[in-house]
Write an enzyme that holds these catalytic residues in place. Structure first.
Site, PDB file in Angstrom:
ATOM      1  N   ARG A 152     -15.430  12.707  13.439  1.00 51.27           N
ATOM      2  CA  ARG A 152     -16.096  11.429  13.201  1.00 51.27           C
ATOM      3  C   ARG A 152     -16.660  10.728  14.418  1.00 51.27           C
ATOM      4  NH1 ARG A 152     -12.301   8.817   8.716  1.00 51.27           N
ATOM      5  NH2 ARG A 152     -12.920  10.471   7.281  1.00 51.27           N
ATOM      6  N   HIS A 191     -13.755   1.548  10.386  1.00 51.39           N
ATOM      7  CA  HIS A 191     -13.051   2.181   9.270  1.00 51.39           C
ATOM      8  C   HIS A 191     -11.546   2.253   9.458  1.00 51.39           C
ATOM      9  CE1 HIS A 191     -12.681   4.867   5.862  1.00 51.39           C
ATOM     10  NE2 HIS A 191     -12.133   5.806   6.605  1.00 51.39           N
ATOM     11  N   GLU A 240     -13.275  18.294   5.071  1.00 49.62           N
ATOM     12  CA  GLU A 240     -13.929  17.149   5.711  1.00 49.62           C
ATOM     13  C   GLU A 240     -14.121  17.444   7.186  1.00 49.62           C
ATOM     14  OE1 GLU A 240     -11.679  13.626   4.818  1.00 49.62           O
ATOM     15  OE2 GLU A 240     -12.093  13.784   2.690  1.00 49.62           O
ATOM     16  N   ALA A 292      -9.211   4.551  -0.677  1.00 45.87           N
ATOM     17  CA  ALA A 292      -9.351   5.879  -0.070  1.00 45.87           C
ATOM     18  C   ALA A 292     -10.123   6.786  -1.027  1.00 45.87           C
ATOM     19  CB  ALA A 292      -7.984   6.463   0.244  1.00 45.87           C
ATOM     20  N   GLN A 293     -11.073   7.492  -0.476  1.00 46.38           N
ATOM     21  CA  GLN A 293     -11.923   8.336  -1.328  1.00 46.38           C
ATOM     22  C   GLN A 293     -11.584   9.809  -1.143  1.00 46.38           C
ATOM     23  OE1 GLN A 293     -16.082   7.559  -0.596  1.00 46.38           O
ATOM     24  NE2 GLN A 293     -16.019   5.545  -1.541  1.00 46.38           N
ATOM     25  N   GLY A 294     -11.751  10.291   0.094  1.00 44.04           N
ATOM     26  CA  GLY A 294     -11.701  11.733   0.377  1.00 44.04           C
ATOM     27  C   GLY A 294     -10.442  12.410  -0.112  1.00 44.04           C
ATOM     28  N   GLY A 295      -9.268  11.902   0.311  1.00 43.06           N
ATOM     29  CA  GLY A 295      -8.018  12.478  -0.171  1.00 43.06           C
ATOM     30  C   GLY A 295      -6.933  12.578   0.884  1.00 43.06           C
ATOM     31  N   HIS A 325     -16.525   4.898  10.744  1.00 42.78           N
ATOM     32  CA  HIS A 325     -16.895   5.976   9.821  1.00 42.78           C
ATOM     33  C   HIS A 325     -18.401   6.144   9.912  1.00 42.78           C
ATOM     34  CE1 HIS A 325     -17.258   8.456   6.282  1.00 42.78           C
ATOM     35  NE2 HIS A 325     -15.941   8.491   6.163  1.00 42.78           N
ATOM     36  N   ARG A 365      -8.569   9.807  14.868  1.00 42.80           N
ATOM     37  CA  ARG A 365      -7.853  10.340  13.708  1.00 42.80           C
ATOM     38  C   ARG A 365      -8.668  11.419  13.005  1.00 42.80           C
ATOM     39  NH1 ARG A 365      -7.815   8.659   7.855  1.00 42.80           N
ATOM     40  NH2 ARG A 365      -9.727   7.662   8.529  1.00 42.80           N
ATOM     41  N   GLY A 416       0.842  -1.199   0.000  1.00 44.51           N
ATOM     42  CA  GLY A 416       0.000   0.000   0.000  1.00 44.51           C
ATOM     43  C   GLY A 416       0.876   1.248   0.000  1.00 44.51           C
TER      44      GLY A 416
HETATM   45  P1  FAD Z   1      -2.684  -0.709   3.118  1.00 40.99           P
HETATM   46  O1  FAD Z   1      -2.874   0.261   2.061  1.00 40.99           O
HETATM   47  O2  FAD Z   1      -3.886  -1.381   3.648  1.00 40.99           O
HETATM   48  O3  FAD Z   1      -1.687  -1.833   2.601  1.00 40.99           O
HETATM   49  C1  FAD Z   1      -1.460  -2.987   3.364  1.00 40.99           C
HETATM   50  C2  FAD Z   1      -0.697  -3.970   2.517  1.00 40.99           C
HETATM   51  O4  FAD Z   1      -0.204  -5.023   3.334  1.00 40.99           O
HETATM   52  C3  FAD Z   1      -1.511  -4.636   1.431  1.00 40.99           C
HETATM   53  O5  FAD Z   1      -0.713  -4.699   0.288  1.00 40.99           O
HETATM   54  C4  FAD Z   1      -1.763  -6.028   1.980  1.00 40.99           C
HETATM   55  O6  FAD Z   1      -1.948  -7.016   1.024  1.00 40.99           O
HETATM   56  C5  FAD Z   1      -0.456  -6.263   2.702  1.00 40.99           C
HETATM   57  N1  FAD Z   1      -0.521  -7.278   3.758  1.00 40.99           N
HETATM   58  C6  FAD Z   1      -1.332  -7.299   4.845  1.00 40.99           C
HETATM   59  N2  FAD Z   1      -1.066  -8.407   5.581  1.00 40.99           N
HETATM   60  C7  FAD Z   1      -0.074  -9.069   4.944  1.00 40.99           C
HETATM   61  C8  FAD Z   1       0.619 -10.284   5.188  1.00 40.99           C
HETATM   62  N3  FAD Z   1       0.346 -11.058   6.249  1.00 40.99           N
HETATM   63  N4  FAD Z   1       1.575 -10.665   4.314  1.00 40.99           N
HETATM   64  C9  FAD Z   1       1.859  -9.924   3.224  1.00 40.99           C
HETATM   65  N5  FAD Z   1       1.225  -8.781   2.926  1.00 40.99           N
HETATM   66  C10 FAD Z   1       0.283  -8.357   3.784  1.00 40.99           C
HETATM   67  N6  FAD Z   1      -7.193   7.792   4.536  1.00 40.99           N
HETATM   68  C11 FAD Z   1      -6.961   9.069   4.151  1.00 40.99           C
HETATM   69  O7  FAD Z   1      -5.966   9.675   4.577  1.00 40.99           O
HETATM   70  N7  FAD Z   1      -7.811   9.675   3.262  1.00 40.99           N
HETATM   71  C12 FAD Z   1      -8.907   9.056   2.760  1.00 40.99           C
HETATM   72  O8  FAD Z   1      -9.626   9.633   1.962  1.00 40.99           O
HETATM   73  C13 FAD Z   1      -9.182   7.733   3.178  1.00 40.99           C
HETATM   74  N8  FAD Z   1     -10.277   7.086   2.713  1.00 40.99           N
HETATM   75  C14 FAD Z   1     -10.445   5.776   3.040  1.00 40.99           C
HETATM   76  C15 FAD Z   1     -11.516   5.075   2.480  1.00 40.99           C
HETATM   77  C16 FAD Z   1     -11.664   3.737   2.725  1.00 40.99           C
HETATM   78  C17 FAD Z   1     -12.817   2.992   2.123  1.00 40.99           C
HETATM   79  C18 FAD Z   1     -10.743   3.063   3.566  1.00 40.99           C
HETATM   80  C19 FAD Z   1     -10.876   1.605   3.834  1.00 40.99           C
HETATM   81  C20 FAD Z   1      -9.695   3.756   4.143  1.00 40.99           C
HETATM   82  C21 FAD Z   1      -9.545   5.114   3.891  1.00 40.99           C
HETATM   83  N9  FAD Z   1      -8.483   5.833   4.441  1.00 40.99           N
HETATM   84  C22 FAD Z   1      -8.272   7.122   4.057  1.00 40.99           C
HETATM   85  C23 FAD Z   1      -7.474   5.167   5.275  1.00 40.99           C
HETATM   86  C24 FAD Z   1      -6.242   4.870   4.414  1.00 40.99           C
HETATM   87  O9  FAD Z   1      -6.666   4.437   3.149  1.00 40.99           O
HETATM   88  C25 FAD Z   1      -5.375   3.802   5.037  1.00 40.99           C
HETATM   89  O10 FAD Z   1      -5.149   4.080   6.381  1.00 40.99           O
HETATM   90  C26 FAD Z   1      -4.029   3.724   4.336  1.00 40.99           C
HETATM   91  O11 FAD Z   1      -4.225   3.586   2.961  1.00 40.99           O
HETATM   92  C27 FAD Z   1      -3.230   2.563   4.876  1.00 40.99           C
HETATM   93  O12 FAD Z   1      -2.097   2.399   4.086  1.00 40.99           O
HETATM   94  P2  FAD Z   1      -1.058   1.265   4.471  1.00 40.99           P
HETATM   95  O13 FAD Z   1       0.022   1.312   3.469  1.00 40.99           O
HETATM   96  O14 FAD Z   1      -0.716   1.377   5.897  1.00 40.99           O
HETATM   97  O15 FAD Z   1      -1.898  -0.101   4.357  1.00 40.99           O
HETATM   98  C1  SIN Z   2     -13.633   9.637   3.570  1.00 39.24           C
HETATM   99  O1  SIN Z   2     -13.498   9.896   2.377  1.00 39.24           O
HETATM  100  O2  SIN Z   2     -14.628   9.932   4.225  1.00 39.24           O
HETATM  101  C2  SIN Z   2     -12.553   8.893   4.269  1.00 39.24           C
HETATM  102  C3  SIN Z   2     -11.511   9.815   4.670  1.00 39.24           C
HETATM  103  C4  SIN Z   2     -10.621   9.180   5.682  1.00 39.24           C
HETATM  104  O3  SIN Z   2     -10.897   8.108   6.180  1.00 39.24           O
HETATM  105  O4  SIN Z   2      -9.610   9.795   6.010  1.00 39.24           O
END
Ligand code: FAD
Ligand code: SIN
Length: 536
Positions: free
Chosen positions: A295, A356, A119, A49-52, A247, A391, A14
């Site tokens: 939130r 969320h 937001e 992620a939607q909002g940004g 959320h 958060r 990610g």
């Molecule tokens: P992730 O992006 O979840 O990546 C985790 C990675 O780890 C994945 O590739 C997964 O496959 C891998 N993984 C997990 N377990 C294992 C394992 N055991 N072995 C190998 N690989 C593994 N945040 C914002 O700031 N703005 C937003 O607008 C926003 N909107 C959101 C909307 C939604 C619907 C959701 C669900 C979240 C949103 N968030 C938002 C939160 C934000 O998207 C996440 O907190 C952030 O993307 C997390 O990034 P990350 O790299 O930590 O984890």
């Molecule tokens: C949202 O778009 O409402 C999600 C934003 C966030 O989780 O930070």
């Protein structure tokens, strides 16, 4: 079984994992950076992620101080102010970097200025976004950038099972000893069904969130808290796990979906108003910021209104908004609503809170260093001190990029001081057989989600937490017995990891005898005059 050696091991593809990998690979062109990801490279919370991304961009109207204040206010006394300042002040440089790698954020009509959204909890417009698909655009960008670097190897369908520490060398490891070291991990290659030993000089956990521990969540099915559970098993420190963010507005769909579809908070920032089925506004009874309150307040307000009225959902009214602008900003939300028979221009959108975001996680310092030597962590699996008890919207993508960079800054000077451990044994699968009763795993998973949803949800109490604890213990014992005798599978490991997460949430919630931020208990409805992190 294969033994793989890599200079740097990253778990997760990610925003946190790939941003770090890109920086490390570019700095060390002759070193290998191996990224493990348990399904496809593009499947992550990031992608949805939607909002940004929140960042101070327009210095005429916004300031670092305002972003800091909003973050501290949402965090309800539990943020680390030093960390908040670091993320807010370094954030815009990290956003500029991903723009330089090719990320497209929306601009105002006929202008080169970014279209900054607002937001809940933000006092200014400061959210850079790409329609309602910001995460998709960022995931696309980092995947393309990573693919351009030949020393990054992404291994898909590789499931990290456990961190390797002295424990695996037969040495005694005492919790909290600063001397615990990480030498890599064991990982299941899902294509060969073999468990490989992966040895690294430095390991970075970026495995994302824990949303799947609840029945209704906006998180995709990969969000099973694997990294936090692995770090805890390896005797690393974990903190603030009681702060689970719900959320307020996931789309209510009578045909239950996993994950639940999110209706971005940006829709409220755009003028959407929360209402009852009868069309009455209700947020004035809870907070003067109305639908744009932080939130925790909005989610509890919706939960309380649903309970009072005995309804399955509340509504988001967008019927008064400009159609053309709404479609330009929220095409995916519009299409999804239409697909279940809701037209946002003639119907109110039914919404319900859903799990969320995990504010707690692996405890790290300002350079992403965990309590285990040679083990770093970034992104949603961590507790950095930024979010405190709640958060602020759109601060997590920012946090992940800032910490990916800070880890890179630390690793670049230390990598050469660490060598591989060649005396690590291979995975020991003695005494285990192929699973015969997969149905037990599926059933336990369902029970786990029910326990957490009924007893450790938005509103908690001593008796509910005690019930959860008692039931979780049974599930834990049954699952450990299965684990001792059954060949490892992703399903079994995810169940085990989620039971650990559920235990950590419930235990931290039980210990917090106050209501603060996202943790609300009817037994202790007030805030204590002093603040304490929950370290486990
Ligand atoms: P992730 O992006 O979840 O990546 C985790 C990675 O780890 C994945 O590739 C997964 O496959 C891998 N993984 C997990 N377990 C294992 C394992 N055991 N072995 C190998 N690989 C593994 N945040 C914002 O700031 N703005 C937003 O607008 C926003 N909107 C959101 C909307 C939604 C619907 C959701 C669900 C979240 C949103 N968030 C938002 C939160 C934000 O998207 C996440 O907190 C952030 O993307 C997390 O990034 P990350 O790299 O930590 O984890
Ligand atoms: C949202 O778009 O409402 C999600 C934003 C966030 O989780 O930070």
């Amino acid at each position: 079984m294969t033994r793989i050696k890599t200079d740097i091991l990253v778990m997760g593809s990610g925003i946190a994992g790939l941003t770090f990998a890109i920086k490390a690979a570019r700095h060390f062109p002759d070193r290998q950076v191996l990224v493990l990801t348990k399904t496809n490279e593009g499947e992550s919370n990031t992608r949805y992620a939607q909002g940004g991304v929140a960042a101070v961009w327009n210095h005429e109207t916004d300031t670092f101080e305002k972003h800091v204040e909003d973050t501290l206010d949402a965090g309800d006394g539990l943020c680390n102010e030093e960390v908040v300042r670091i993320v807010v002040e370094e954030g815009p440089q990290r956003v500029q970097e991903i723009i330089d790698w090719g990320a497209r954020f929306d601009k105002e009509k006929n202008s080169e200025e970014y279209d900054l959204a607002r937001e809940g909890g933000h006092s200014e417009h400061r959210i850079l976004h790409y329609k309602d698909l910001t995460g998709w655009e960022m995931q696309r960008t980092i995947m393309e950038e990573a693919a351009s670097l030949s020393n990054i190897k992404v291994m898909e369908h590789y499931f990290a099972l456990d961190l390797i520490t002295q424990h695996h060398l037969g040495r005694l490891v005492i919790r909290v000893t600063p001397g615990i070291e990480c030498y890599g991990c064991y990982a299941l290659n899902k294509q060969t069904n073999k468990i490989d030993t992966i040895l690294a000089r430095a390991t970075v956990v970026c495995t994302g969130g824990t949303g799947q521990v609840y029945r209704a969540t906006t998180n995709p099915v990969i969000a099973t808290g694997d990294g936090i559970a692995m770090a805890y098993r390896a005797k690393g420190r974990v903190e603030n796990m009681e702060f689970v963010q719900f959320h307020p507005t996931s789309l209510y769909n009578p045909v239950v979906e996993n994950p639940s579809f999110l209706v971005s908070e940006a829709v409220r920032g755009f003028g959407g108003i929360l209402k009852s089925a009868e069309g009455e506004e209700f947020m004035q009874h809870y907070d003067e910021r109305l639908s744009l309150a932080p939130r925790d307040i909005v989610a509890r307000a919706i939960d309380s209104e649903m309970k009072k009225r005995g309804t399955e959902c509340m509504y988001l009214d967008c019927r008064h908004l400009n159609k053309e602008d709404f479609l330009a900003h929220f095409p995916t939300i519009y299409e999804k609503c239409k697909s279940i028979g809701i037209d946002p221009f003639t119907d109110m959108i039914p919404v319900v809170p859903a799990c969320h975001y995990m504010c707690g996680g692996i405890m790290v310092d300002t350079y992403g260093r965990s309590s285990i030597q040679r083990l770093y962590a970034a992104g949603e699996c961590t507790s950095t001190g930024l979010h405190g008890a709640n958060r602020l919207a759109s601060n997590s993508l920012l946090e992940a990029m800032v910490y990916a960079h800070r880890i890179f800054e630390d690793v670049k000077d230390r990598l050469d001081t660490w060598d591989y451990r060649d005396d690590v044994p291979d995975w020991n699968a003695e005494g285990t057989n192929e699973p015969k009763e997969m149905v037990l795993i599926t059933q336990s998973m369902k029970e786990l989600k029910d326990i957490m949803s009924y007893y450790v949800g938005i509103v908690r109490s001593n008796i509910r937490l005690q019930r959860a604890t008692d039931r979780l213990l049974i599930l834990y014992r049954e699952t450990e017995a299965l684990y001792q005798t059954t060949a490892v599978s992703p399903q079994l490991m995810e169940l085990r990891n989620l039971i650990t997460i559920a235990y950590l949430i419930t235990r931290s919630a039980t210990h917090r005898r106050e209501s603060r931020g996202l943790h609300f208990t009817t037994d202790y409805p007030d805030k204590l005059p002093f603040v304490e992190q929950s370290v486990l």
